[in-house]
Motif scaffolding. Structure first.
Motif, short mmCIF file in Angstrom:
data_model
loop_
_atom_site.label_atom_id
_atom_site.label_comp_id
_atom_site.label_asym_id
_atom_site.label_seq_id
_atom_site.Cartn_x
_atom_site.Cartn_y
_atom_site.Cartn_z
N THR A 18 0.77 -1.23 0.00
CA THR A 18 0.00 0.00 0.00
C THR A 18 0.81 1.28 0.00
O THR A 18 0.28 2.32 -0.33
CB THR A 18 -0.92 0.03 1.23
OG1 THR A 18 -0.13 -0.15 2.40
CG2 THR A 18 -1.96 -1.07 1.15
N ALA A 19 2.08 1.27 0.41
CA ALA A 19 2.84 2.50 0.50
C ALA A 19 4.33 2.17 0.49
O ALA A 19 4.73 1.03 0.67
CB ALA A 19 2.47 3.25 1.79
N SER A 20 5.14 3.24 0.27
CA SER A 20 6.58 3.02 0.21
C SER A 20 7.31 4.23 0.76
O SER A 20 6.87 5.37 0.59
CB SER A 20 7.02 2.76 -1.23
OG SER A 20 8.41 2.63 -1.32
N LEU A 21 8.44 3.99 1.44
CA LEU A 21 9.28 5.07 1.95
C LEU A 21 10.42 5.41 0.99
O LEU A 21 11.00 6.48 1.07
CB LEU A 21 9.89 4.67 3.30
CG LEU A 21 8.93 4.51 4.47
CD1 LEU A 21 9.72 4.15 5.72
CD2 LEU A 21 8.16 5.79 4.71
N HIS A 22 10.77 4.50 0.10
CA HIS A 22 11.87 4.70 -0.86
C HIS A 22 13.16 5.07 -0.15
O HIS A 22 13.93 5.92 -0.60
CB HIS A 22 11.51 5.77 -1.89
CG HIS A 22 10.26 5.48 -2.66
ND1 HIS A 22 10.16 4.42 -3.54
CD2 HIS A 22 9.05 6.09 -2.66
CE1 HIS A 22 8.95 4.41 -4.07
NE2 HIS A 22 8.26 5.40 -3.55
N ALA A 23 13.43 4.45 0.99
CA ALA A 23 14.65 4.73 1.74
C ALA A 23 15.85 4.09 1.04
O ALA A 23 15.72 3.06 0.37
CB ALA A 23 14.53 4.20 3.16
#
Length: 301
Positions: A18-23
């Motif tokens: 559902t979501a991503s931080l792209h760290a």
């Protein structure tokens, strides 16, 4: 929102899409052989166990400089930590855990280590049935799973006490010690059942509240809490690191949200630092680090 037993029980299911931080984790070092287990001994110091050619090594890694120091363990260099046979569980069967001011290295034996002027000293050993898949610690109590059952032991001056089985399931994907004092267990209760999160009292241990069905788990490797406040539930999968949150849907009901934190190439193990950073080891030998600020970030949807 941080997960709690009551709020998680209200959620219908968890979908890790559902979501991503792209760290972007930074590379700390690249070991000659993959880290099979890791534990932080200080904020900037990591202890890593590697296994290769039937032998094990214990390395101390400075996560700032990447410097490595091969650790001798007083009097045990020939038959203990550094040159022990590969544990009975196989070539990837080893685990490291911090218990107050001491450390336990699991393998064919559980070896209790303490800091010394020369690095580490082995002070006690206990026979085991093999290294656990994941562990969680409450005070002197050590919970460990082999993937099908959870055993509880207590650390004493003589080593670990006899094991006591406290929970069984078809498959157990990970354990985590919550800062709120409960044990979180990712498990599948039956062949036709989905993955579930259960919340237990570590003293009994008894299940508190309802199990939460979980979908999209993939191939789970470990659970742990991380972040600046130590209250972010993290799931290491075979494709990367995920954070498990709760949120309110349009009707005002709480639901579970899986947040992709960062991808990793064939991860093998993870460890959480005293300040909430997460180190992840990879099959290439690389150790990569995510700062707590990255773990606590707001996801892009």
């Amino acid at each position: 929102m941080r997960p709690r037993p009551a709020s998680w029980a209200a959620a219908a299911c968890l979908s890790l899409t559902t979501a991503s931080l792209h760290a972007e984790p930074r590379v700390v070092t690249r070991l000659a052989t993959p880290p099979a287990a890791m534990v932080f001994v200080e904020e900037d110091t990591l202890l890593a166990a590697t296994l290769a050619d039937g032998r094990s090594r214990l390395l101390q890694v400075d996560i700032v400089s990447g410097a490595e120091v091969d650790q001798g363990v007083g009097g045990f260099a020939e038959e203990g930590i550094n040159d022990s046979d590969v544990p009975a569980g196989g070539a990837d069967a080893t685990a490291l855990v911090a218990v107050t001011d001491r450390f336990v290295r699991f393998g064919r034996r559980a070896t209790v280590l303490q800091r010394s002027a020369d690095g580490f000293e082995a002070v006690a050993t206990t026979d085991t049935s093999g290294a656990p898949r994941d562990t969680a610690v409450f005070g002197q109590r050590v919970f460990a799973t082999d993937g099908r059952m959870i055993e509880r032991r207590r650390l004493t001056d003589r080593g670990l006490t006899a094991r006591r089985t406290v929970f069984e399931a078809l498959e157990i994907g990970g354990l985590a010690a919550s800062p709120r004092g409960y044990l979180v267990v990712l498990h599948r209760p039956a062949a036709d059942a989905d993955w579930s999160l259960g919340f237990f009292s570590p003293r009994t241990p008894r299940l508190t509240g309802a199990r939460l069905p979980v979908v999209g788990v993939g191939e789970p490797l470990a659970l742990s809490y991380a972040g600046r406040d130590g209250d972010r539930l993290m799931l290491l999968r075979n494709d990367g690191l995920w954070r498990i949150d709760t949120a309110l849907d349009a009707s005002g009901r709480q639901r579970a949200v899986g947040v992709a934190v960062a991808p990793f190439e064939a991860p093998t193990t993870m460890a959480v630092s005293p300040v909430g950073a997460v180190a992840v080891g990879e099959a290439s030998g690389a150790i990569r680090l995510l700062d707590p600020e990255a773990i606590d970030g707001e996801p892009a949807r």
